[in-house]
Design an enzyme around this catalytic site. Structure first.
Site, PDB file in Angstrom:
ATOM      1  N   THR A 156       0.813  -1.391   0.154  1.00  0.00           N
ATOM      2  CA  THR A 156       0.065   0.023  -0.030  1.00  0.00           C
ATOM      3  C   THR A 156       0.990   1.375  -0.166  1.00  0.00           C
ATOM      4  O   THR A 156       1.268   1.765  -0.913  1.00  0.00           O
ATOM      5  CB  THR A 156      -0.843   0.053   1.298  1.00  0.00           C
ATOM      6  OG1 THR A 156      -0.348  -0.252   2.321  1.00  0.00           O
ATOM      7  CG2 THR A 156      -2.072  -1.045   1.168  1.00  0.00           C
ATOM      8  N   LYS A 182       4.204  -7.098   3.423  1.00  0.00           N
ATOM      9  CA  LYS A 182       3.998  -5.715   3.241  1.00  0.00           C
ATOM     10  C   LYS A 182       3.815  -5.079   4.884  1.00  0.00           C
ATOM     11  O   LYS A 182       3.462  -5.613   5.610  1.00  0.00           O
ATOM     12  CB  LYS A 182       2.890  -5.453   2.329  1.00  0.00           C
ATOM     13  CG  LYS A 182       1.362  -5.701   2.946  1.00  0.00           C
ATOM     14  CD  LYS A 182       0.753  -4.848   3.880  1.00  0.00           C
ATOM     15  CE  LYS A 182       0.580  -3.454   3.256  1.00  0.00           C
ATOM     16  NZ  LYS A 182      -0.139  -2.480   4.299  1.00  0.00           N
ATOM     17  N   THR A 193       2.286  -6.174  13.035  1.00  0.00           N
ATOM     18  CA  THR A 193       1.579  -5.393  12.383  1.00  0.00           C
ATOM     19  C   THR A 193       1.955  -5.452  10.450  1.00  0.00           C
ATOM     20  O   THR A 193       2.543  -4.506  10.426  1.00  0.00           O
ATOM     21  CB  THR A 193       1.447  -3.819  12.923  1.00  0.00           C
ATOM     22  OG1 THR A 193       1.246  -3.981  14.294  1.00  0.00           O
ATOM     23  CG2 THR A 193       0.382  -2.932  12.356  1.00  0.00           C
ATOM     24  N   GLU A 280       7.140   4.517   7.407  1.00  0.00           N
ATOM     25  CA  GLU A 280       6.740   5.776   6.541  1.00  0.00           C
ATOM     26  C   GLU A 280       7.387   7.087   7.185  1.00  0.00           C
ATOM     27  O   GLU A 280       7.472   7.437   8.152  1.00  0.00           O
ATOM     28  CB  GLU A 280       5.121   6.174   6.732  1.00  0.00           C
ATOM     29  CG  GLU A 280       4.250   5.210   6.312  1.00  0.00           C
ATOM     30  CD  GLU A 280       2.760   5.048   6.496  1.00  0.00           C
ATOM     31  OE1 GLU A 280       2.159   4.389   5.899  1.00  0.00           O
ATOM     32  OE2 GLU A 280       2.583   5.670   7.576  1.00  0.00           O
ATOM     33  N   ASN A 403       0.561  10.083   5.932  1.00  0.00           N
ATOM     34  CA  ASN A 403      -0.617   9.834   6.625  1.00  0.00           C
ATOM     35  C   ASN A 403      -1.772  11.036   6.399  1.00  0.00           C
ATOM     36  O   ASN A 403      -2.905  10.576   6.492  1.00  0.00           O
ATOM     37  CB  ASN A 403      -0.357   9.535   7.999  1.00  0.00           C
ATOM     38  CG  ASN A 403       0.109   8.060   8.089  1.00  0.00           C
ATOM     39  OD1 ASN A 403      -0.538   7.233   7.929  1.00  0.00           O
ATOM     40  ND2 ASN A 403       1.483   8.133   8.307  1.00  0.00           N
ATOM     41  N   SER A 408      -6.373   9.526  -0.094  1.00  0.00           N
ATOM     42  CA  SER A 408      -6.262   9.925  -1.342  1.00  0.00           C
ATOM     43  C   SER A 408      -5.444   9.128  -2.306  1.00  0.00           C
ATOM     44  O   SER A 408      -5.571   9.221  -3.351  1.00  0.00           O
ATOM     45  CB  SER A 408      -6.107  11.425  -1.716  1.00  0.00           C
ATOM     46  OG  SER A 408      -4.922  11.851  -1.127  1.00  0.00           O
TER      47      SER A 408
END
Length: 408
Positions: A156, A182, A193, A280, A403, A408
């Site tokens: 993702t 992933k 997670t 991230e 985040n 979007s």
């Protein structure tokens, strides 16, 4: 949103084929992206399966059904959807999973409980059954693909494909293991997670496979964190096709049991660390080693308190040798600690010993260490023999940017 590749990325390894495993990918178009977002893995009759799943009270239907089916210990297929987590979607979400299982079961002439489904992405939007079924139909007729294509299709916000492999000798028979994963955000271990899958040609009984996975998970996936948030969809599974020809591993007394468990733990550790490397916005990979704790579990909880501290993580992002923030995190962990026995080091340089700053401490080598991409923090509590290693990353402006625009 275009996401720049993580500076901590690792190239995808050259993973061996696993006898009996066929991988295919397809475009279900769960989001407005021009890429494959569905991965199908077919495994032969007699394949053993094991799994660990999120402890979230808001788990998806995929997780709920997987928890029950894995108890039977057999598998024929895995389907992974990317772009929609299908979590918090009530009866419609469950109906979508049941439709997916039925479609695969009919195609492979197997039972529903032999089909495992995972989904990842936005929470609260029911998985569109029409897109899922069209994607599955396309996958069933697609040409087989390799591990890297399968890994790319399940991502993702991931910025690079993640895979790992290992081999082991079991009573003179070589067995192979290959895994993909992933994960980038919503990473905090309450199991783990992310979505991770390991395949092996070893012949392993389901009960032992489950025990070996749980042991490996406790030392790997449950020792990573990016942001302290546990997902609704966490899943790690192992599929053993039994095609290698080794004597079946039934228990820890079986020939090759220790070697197989070590190889599985190795793959899980590699995959877990890759998730942290793709955290991230991450710019630094952080290893936190805790020793001298009251127990191993206590050491792990202290390590996670440090790893989850926004103050510690932002200090590392700013390359600031602020060891006082580590002291703070140890103190808030709720675990046995003695201020006057606590010692802290960065990059092998002790900044504090036995509760006080090291005399004539030179911050220069620590500052130099913090400018690198690989950061090491050591904490010794001086209480007993408990120890653990936890992996995390720094916290940067990039995490906020990713985040803020996630849907979007």
């Amino acid at each position: 949103m275009q996401i720049d590749p993580s500076p901590l990325a690792r190239p995808f390894p050259d993973l061996p084929p696993i006898a009996g495993v066929t991988l295919r990918v397809a475009r279900a178009r769960y989001k407005t992206w021009d890429r494959c977002d569905l991965t199908l893995a077919e495994v032969p009759e007699g394949t053993s399966v094991a799994g660990v799943f999120t402890k979230s009270a808001c788990a998806s239907s995929e997780v709920e059904l997987g928890r029950e089916a894995v108890k039977l210990g057999r598998a024929r297929a895995l389907i992974v959807n990317a772009g929609n987590s299908n979590a918090f979607t009530g009866w419609r979400g469950r109906a979508a999973v049941e439709a997916i299982r039925a479609q695969i079961a009919e195609a492979l002439a197997c039972t529903l409980d032999e089909v495992f489904v995972s989904s990842t992405g936005v929470i609260g939007v029911p998985l569109p059954v029409d897109k899922a079924q069209a994607g599955i139909a396309a996958a069933l007729t697609a040409e087989p693909c390799g591990w890297e294509d399968a890994a790319n299709a399940i991502g993702t916000t991931d910025t690079f494909a993640k895979g790992a492999g290992a081999s082991a000798m079991l009573g003179g028979v070589r067995v192979e293991l290959a895994g993909i994963i992933k994960g980038s955000g919503m990473i905090a271990p309450d199991m783990a997670t992310m979505l991770g899958y390991v395949f092996t040609d070893a012949d392993v009984a389901p009960g032992f496979l489950q025990e070996a996975l749980e042991r490996a998970n406790a030392q790997t996936f449950s020792c990573i964190t990016v942001d302290g948030d546990t997902s609704t969809s966490d899943t790690v599974m192992v599929f053993a096709t039994g095609k290698a020809g080794n004597m079946r591993i039934e228990s820890w007394d079986s020939v090759g049991a220790d070697a197989f468990a070590a190889a599985l733990a190795d793959v899980c550790r590699q995959l877990a660390q890759l998730v942290v490397r793709d955290g991230e916005g991450a710019r630094k990979f952080v290893t936190i080693r805790v020793s001298g704790a009251a127990s191993d579990d206590s050491a792990r909880r202290i390590g996670l308190a440090i790893a989850n501290s926004p103050l510690v993580k932002t200090a590392i992002a700013g390359e600031d040798a602020n060891w006082g923030r580590v002291v703070m995190a140890v103190g808030k962990a709720g675990e046995p600690a003695d201020r006057d026995k606590l010692s802290i080091a960065f990059g092998g340089v002790w900044t504090a010993r036995n509760g006080v700053p090291v005399e004539e401490y030179d911050e220069a080598p620590v500052a130099a260490h913090l400018k690198g991409e690989e950061i090491d923090i050591a904490v010794d509590l001086g209480l007993a023999d408990g120890r653990a290693t936890v992996w995390t990353c720094d916290l940067t402006h990039g995490y906020i940017a990713i985040n803020a625009d996630y849907r979007s």
